[in-house]
Design an enzyme around this catalytic site. Sequence first.
Site, mmCIF file in Angstrom:
data_model
loop_
_atom_site.group_PDB
_atom_site.id
_atom_site.type_symbol
_atom_site.label_atom_id
_atom_site.label_comp_id
_atom_site.label_asym_id
_atom_site.label_seq_id
_atom_site.Cartn_x
_atom_site.Cartn_y
_atom_site.Cartn_z
ATOM 1 N N HIS A 279 2.427 6.585 -1.574
ATOM 2 C CA HIS A 279 2.395 5.610 -2.662
ATOM 3 C C HIS A 279 2.602 6.268 -4.030
ATOM 4 O O HIS A 279 2.305 7.443 -4.232
ATOM 5 C CB HIS A 279 1.039 4.896 -2.638
ATOM 6 C CG HIS A 279 0.955 3.714 -3.532
ATOM 7 N ND1 HIS A 279 0.419 3.782 -4.803
ATOM 8 C CD2 HIS A 279 1.362 2.431 -3.355
ATOM 9 C CE1 HIS A 279 0.480 2.586 -5.357
ATOM 10 N NE2 HIS A 279 1.042 1.738 -4.512
ATOM 11 N N HIS B 106 -4.338 0.372 3.125
ATOM 12 C CA HIS B 106 -3.861 -0.788 3.888
ATOM 13 C C HIS B 106 -4.406 -0.823 5.308
ATOM 14 O O HIS B 106 -3.917 -1.595 6.136
ATOM 15 C CB HIS B 106 -2.335 -0.808 3.890
ATOM 16 C CG HIS B 106 -1.754 -1.039 2.534
ATOM 17 N ND1 HIS B 106 -1.568 -2.301 1.997
ATOM 18 C CD2 HIS B 106 -1.339 -0.167 1.574
ATOM 19 C CE1 HIS B 106 -1.052 -2.192 0.785
ATOM 20 N NE2 HIS B 106 -0.911 -0.920 0.504
ATOM 21 N N GLU C 127 -0.664 8.565 3.634
ATOM 22 C CA GLU C 127 -1.299 7.265 3.840
ATOM 23 C C GLU C 127 -1.509 7.107 5.336
ATOM 24 O O GLU C 127 -0.832 7.762 6.138
ATOM 25 C CB GLU C 127 -0.400 6.133 3.329
ATOM 26 C CG GLU C 127 -0.164 6.162 1.834
ATOM 27 C CD GLU C 127 0.767 5.050 1.377
ATOM 28 O OE1 GLU C 127 0.474 3.868 1.655
ATOM 29 O OE2 GLU C 127 1.795 5.353 0.752
ATOM 30 N N SER D 238 2.601 1.518 2.825
ATOM 31 C CA SER D 238 2.556 0.207 2.179
ATOM 32 C C SER D 238 3.881 -0.544 2.176
ATOM 33 O O SER D 238 3.892 -1.758 2.033
ATOM 34 C CB SER D 238 2.069 0.364 0.733
ATOM 35 O OG SER D 238 2.932 1.225 0.007
ATOM 36 N N ASN E 1 -2.462 -9.150 -0.471
ATOM 37 C CA ASN E 1 -3.163 -8.147 0.321
ATOM 38 C C ASN E 1 -4.462 -8.696 0.900
ATOM 39 O O ASN E 1 -5.315 -7.931 1.365
ATOM 40 C CB ASN E 1 -3.471 -6.917 -0.534
ATOM 41 C CG ASN E 1 -2.214 -6.191 -0.977
ATOM 42 O OD1 ASN E 1 -1.242 -6.115 -0.237
ATOM 43 N ND2 ASN E 1 -2.232 -5.668 -2.188
ATOM 44 N N ASP F 192 -5.099 8.331 2.524
ATOM 45 C CA ASP F 192 -5.282 7.071 1.801
ATOM 46 C C ASP F 192 -5.231 5.931 2.824
ATOM 47 O O ASP F 192 -4.188 5.653 3.409
ATOM 48 C CB ASP F 192 -4.179 6.906 0.749
ATOM 49 C CG ASP F 192 -4.381 5.679 -0.118
ATOM 50 O OD1 ASP F 192 -5.122 4.770 0.299
ATOM 51 O OD2 ASP F 192 -3.783 5.605 -1.204
ATOM 52 N N LYS G 13 -8.201 -5.077 -1.274
ATOM 53 C CA LYS G 13 -7.222 -5.633 -0.333
ATOM 54 C C LYS G 13 -7.977 -6.406 0.752
ATOM 55 O O LYS G 13 -8.432 -7.512 0.499
ATOM 56 C CB LYS G 13 -6.330 -4.519 0.209
ATOM 57 C CG LYS G 13 -5.457 -3.894 -0.886
ATOM 58 C CD LYS G 13 -4.552 -2.811 -0.368
ATOM 59 C CE LYS G 13 -3.549 -2.364 -1.411
ATOM 60 N NZ LYS G 13 -4.162 -1.726 -2.608
#
Length: 392
Positions: free
Chosen positions: A135, A212, A179, A183, A47, A209, A243
């Site tokens: 997630h 990423h 998200e 992911s 990541n 979220d 990350k």
Amino acid sequence: MKDLYTHIQSALDSLAAEGNLRSLSHALPEGRYLLAQGQRMLNLSSNDYLGLAADLELRARFLAELTTDDFMPSSSSSRLLTGNHPAFDELEVALARLYDAEAALVFNSGYDANTGILPAIVDTGDLILADKLVHASLIDGMRLSRAQWFRFKHNNLKHLEHLLQKLAPSYRHIVIVTESIFSMDGDEAPLNGLVELKRLYPNVLLYVDEAHAFGLRGRRGLGCCEEQGCIGDVDFLVGTLGKAAASAGAFVVCRRVARDYLVNRVRPFIFTTALPPIIARWSRYVLNLLPEMGERRQRLAELSRRLRRVLREQRMKCPSGSHIIPLIVGDSAEAVRRAEEMQRRGYYVRAVRPPTVPEGTARLRFSLRADLADEEMEGLINILAGHEMPGK
């Protein structure tokens, strides 16, 4: 009754037969490479999207500024006892200022944040509506809560709208959970559409979220919410520091009253030893630099577009719109075989299998990084686009 260890061994044997048995890797990091079993491989499973964790010069500059007093490798306590070092306060103030928000709160990990915040902010009589592909940490947070929860079809605003129309009058509070970049598929949530739906109901909140996307999207690297201009419409914006930011921990940006409530209610925050203060200092150091890393973000975006284009030209299923690029294989054993072949060719790629992804969607997951050299990218493209492709 079977002996416990017999039962455990039987379960492991079943996972092995399905091609889903996992084990820890023992690779030694060397910059953007890994050393394993005498082989040097380009790391495409990390990541470390901006290449900051592999940036020795950046690390050296940070260490050169430290004093003995600064280097505290343990907080020795939870933050509600004696572990609330000034480094945490400074980091949270900086995060809140960067997002132009009232407050921020730092957690030990993204998992701690998601499994702690959701059970704290909802209760009996409340409802969580979460995207189908959120997630595992968010799913566990929903399970730990006392609220009702449902999962709407992935990125399907019409399905979510139908659920809101049907259920909103029956619940005190509703939290929409998503998200920003997913992911496993690497695709992006329709954040502005979610905001529009939220605005239709006075009892609906939005939880995003950005694990990423933080550091990678938006003019200053604040994520997809910055890129889509909706930071102010998100009630709980979660990001991770482990990350793209090359550190450890996570944070939530929210209103001051919400932060005060979380400090008193989030069990993973209350009942755990805080991160080492040196980690908070490093996070603060990187945070100062993120707005200036537009070139790295642009480089990553360009590399990602190239690889996605190649996969689509080869008619390979690729739902991604980001730097996370899955090559969906289907069968778990075949995904493992292809990953091992990629490793033999010098590219460290891992197979992602159920239960991390749905049955029948095992895949190779390419996590691209901004510090990839042109020749390394060309080598990867030649394998994926040419007759060298594993399995062809």
